[in-house]
Scaffold this active site. Sequence first.
Site, PDB file in Angstrom:
ATOM      1  N   ILE A 698       0.818  -1.218   0.000  1.00  0.00           N
ATOM      2  CA  ILE A 698       0.000   0.000   0.000  1.00  0.00           C
ATOM      3  C   ILE A 698       0.847   1.262   0.000  1.00  0.00           C
ATOM      4  O   ILE A 698       0.330   2.368  -0.021  1.00  0.00           O
ATOM      5  CB  ILE A 698      -0.954   0.028   1.214  1.00  0.00           C
ATOM      6  N   GLY A 699       2.159   1.103   0.045  1.00  0.00           N
ATOM      7  CA  GLY A 699       3.038   2.269   0.018  1.00  0.00           C
ATOM      8  C   GLY A 699       4.483   1.830   0.043  1.00  0.00           C
ATOM      9  O   GLY A 699       4.806   0.675   0.364  1.00  0.00           O
ATOM     10  N   GLY A 704      11.829   1.145   2.756  1.00  0.00           N
ATOM     11  CA  GLY A 704      11.144  -0.116   2.577  1.00  0.00           C
ATOM     12  C   GLY A 704       9.710   0.067   2.129  1.00  0.00           C
ATOM     13  O   GLY A 704       9.269   1.172   1.815  1.00  0.00           O
ATOM     14  N   VAL A 706       5.401  -0.769   2.639  1.00  0.00           N
ATOM     15  CA  VAL A 706       4.351  -0.934   3.634  1.00  0.00           C
ATOM     16  C   VAL A 706       3.272  -1.843   3.056  1.00  0.00           C
ATOM     17  O   VAL A 706       2.804  -1.626   1.938  1.00  0.00           O
ATOM     18  CB  VAL A 706       3.737   0.424   4.035  1.00  0.00           C
ATOM     19  N   LYS A 720       5.436  -2.527   7.978  1.00  0.00           N
ATOM     20  CA  LYS A 720       6.504  -1.886   7.210  1.00  0.00           C
ATOM     21  C   LYS A 720       7.726  -2.782   7.254  1.00  0.00           C
ATOM     22  O   LYS A 720       8.270  -3.049   8.321  1.00  0.00           O
ATOM     23  CB  LYS A 720       6.839  -0.506   7.755  1.00  0.00           C
ATOM     24  N   ASP A 777      -2.621   1.186  12.182  1.00  0.00           N
ATOM     25  CA  ASP A 777      -3.495   1.729  11.145  1.00  0.00           C
ATOM     26  C   ASP A 777      -2.815   1.653   9.785  1.00  0.00           C
ATOM     27  O   ASP A 777      -1.856   2.369   9.530  1.00  0.00           O
ATOM     28  CB  ASP A 777      -3.835   3.186  11.469  1.00  0.00           C
TER      29      ASP A 777
END
Length: 913
Positions: A698-699, A704, A706, A720, A777
Amino acid sequence: MAAFLSLFLLFCCLSCRSLSLTQDGLHLLQAKSSLDDPDSSLSDWSPSDAHPCNWTGVICAPPPLFPAVTALDLSDLGLIGPFPSPLCLLLDLSSLSLSLNSLNSSLSSSSSSFLGCSSLTRLDLSQNSFTGPLPTFLPSLLPRLSYLDLSVNNFSGPIPFSFGQFASLRSLSLVGNLLSGPVPAFLSNLSSLHELNLSYNPFTPTPLPPSLANLTSLRVLWLTSCNLIGSIPPSLGRLSNLTDLDLSYNSISGDIPDSLAGLSSVVQIELCSNYLTGPLPSGLSNLTQLRLFDASMNQLSGQIPEDVFLAPSVESFRLYENNLTGAIPSTITRCDNLAELRLFSNQLDGPLPADFGKNSPLSLVDLSDNLLSGEIPTGICGGGMLDQLLLLDNMFSGSLPESLGQCSTLTRVRLLNNRLSGEVPPAFWGLPHVWLLELAGNSFTGGISPAISGATNLSKLVISDNQFEGRIPEEMGALTNLHEFSAANNRLTGPLPEGLVNFAALGLLDLHNNSLSGELVSGVRWWKKLIRLNLANNEFTGSIPPELGDLPGLNYVDLSGNQLTGTIPLELQNLKLYELNLSNNQLSGTLPPHFATRIYENSFLGNPGLCVDVNEPCADQRRGDNSIRYGFPWLLRSIYILFAAALVAAAAWFYWKYHSSKEVNRATEKPNWMLTSFHKLGFNDNEISGCLDEDNVIGSGASGKVYKAVLSNGEAVAVKKLCETPGKTDVFQSVDDGFEAEVAKLGTIMHKNIVKLWCCCTRNDYFGVAKAIVGKDPKSMSIVAGSCGYIAPEYAYTLRVNEKSDIYSYGVVILELVTGRRPADPELGEKDLARWVRSSVEHKGVDRVLDPKLDVCYKAEMCKVLDIGLLCASILPISRPSMRVVIKMLLEVGSENKQLEPAKDRSQVSLLP
């Protein structure tokens, strides 16, 4: 039968004991039930105990009153909720600390909560989230109170009149709230008060009440950033018991009254950042206990009085950024305890006393930006403790004293822009602890001594604009920590030493305007952190190393004015350059297509053999063979088309292969993760590792990726995964050394803008080291990295972050972008970035702070963004806007920019999107 009866009686006794918890214990359990305890900090508060005296935070009276509870220290336990009123049912409670929690609600309408707390002598509710007016009933309900700390909450409104009616109060601290109204004169009725701390509140601008001088028992008067105006009341000189006077960061004007010489017990006087004028007061030598005097950042004028340095205990003297004139008094040589002297940015002149430093344990001397002249005293390091010597921007002359070469304690030396000359002592080059050495802008001669190999801690070496000559010694290769080497505008000769390739930390290399020769060093691929390279106007020969194109951060390259030959390496197209200058060399061949734009139209001048127009064939380049000349582009296009087709086919095959084997990999791969939890977990490491595939990303960022992980219980968390590093390289090792401690600390932080960390997973196997952290979250996963330059000033006493301190940190980031400076840039002197920008804009104009690398056509927008950064970094927390307002202001600037922007090449550097 007898044995059975004995066991039965013993069981009955234990049962009775478990049911006989004292009344104080029951009240404590009632208080616990009114609070949320997410970290189970009070898990040992058990109803099965006979008394609460062994519970966390509970202190009981000694016999014969045992087990009566007399004190509670529940600070920093992560408790959430309103004030726990059952605590006031503890009849013998005299001390209560609930600081560093997340207690909320308004106390002003909760007088019943404090009924029964009449025995309290000490109440600490600091660093919580209480709101509303200060509770007016406290003096009547807590008549024995001697210590009251309500600091760092959200109390608002004026200080109530009843606060002047505490009968026994010795310490009152209301720091860091939202209090308004004037600093009240009725506080002078607190005749027993020893400490009054009202700092960092947005009071109505009013003068300091002269009646505070009636607090004859006062020891600490701390009124930093209270919007004080007017003059310092001379009556304050009557506070003979005062040890700490702090009126800094206000708008106080007028003279410093001579009556302050009557503060016979004072240890420190802090008056910095006001609008004080006139001369320094006389009589400071009478202050026998004075250790620190700070009147910096004012408008003081006149000469420094002779007796200032005769105060026998003074250790730190700060008068920087004033308008002081004249010479530094010779009495400074009799200051036996002086460790810190900051007089920079004045108009002081004349020589330093010959024996300056000989009899003092000097640690920091900053006399920069004055008109001082003469030689540097030979005994300036006589005390053997000198750590920082900052004399830049003066008129010092003569040679460096040989004794400085023996000053092994030095870490920062800034002597640039003086009139110093002669050779630098060989031992001075090799000082073992120096990390910053700036000698630029003088007339030094001689060469760089091979002894420099001893300066293994050196990070920044700036010796530009001198008359240094000879070769750069091979011994410089030992300086593996060197980040910046600037030696421009000297007379250096010879080739670059091969040892320069050892500079793995090198970020800036500037050797332009010398007589260096030979080929550029090979092995520059190790300069992975290089940002700026300037070797212009030398005599370098040979070709440009293609390895330069592999340096990820390199954005400034100037190799102009040399004798470089060959073609321009295609690899240079990999760089994201804002400056490229290869002019006035002997380069040849075709210009790489990426550089055939208007941005680089002046980057290749003076290279007659270079074909700079890609639309026109190079004259005589193909010896008149039109079929080759014009057929070659067609051939290239064909190759490109075939290559693209092959690439698409390979991608399709890889996609099929990846998806066909993914399920097999999931079933067979069982990485050996070690899990460290910071909270009670409802999942294990297998659930986490099973979600680390590309479908769940998602990111991503520099450290690194996520991933979103949906657990077996249906809860979603963010994971992460820090970049894996084969063989645990040195770079990763430096991160790894503090990783566990940093993440463990983050695991304890409770803050609405920092994701709650559940655990940390570590895997160490053949392939290297991998680390992952699990946050609450998945929509807002973040990791916080600390740096003192980003920390809000109030953190010094709160030791806690909140939304206002977040805004301050964001403001510093904005200022970094606009100024191009780091928060701890040595050029800032002893200021942080926010203070430096604010002071520079006020005294030297906005052009002094704007990053010269940014396009001047965006100056208006840059100034607006600068103003936003300064607003976010306001000293007073209440003056900082919310994040919502900050975003709105930035978007408005960006919108204006897009409306007004001319049609131009969008690849030019711009601050705004």
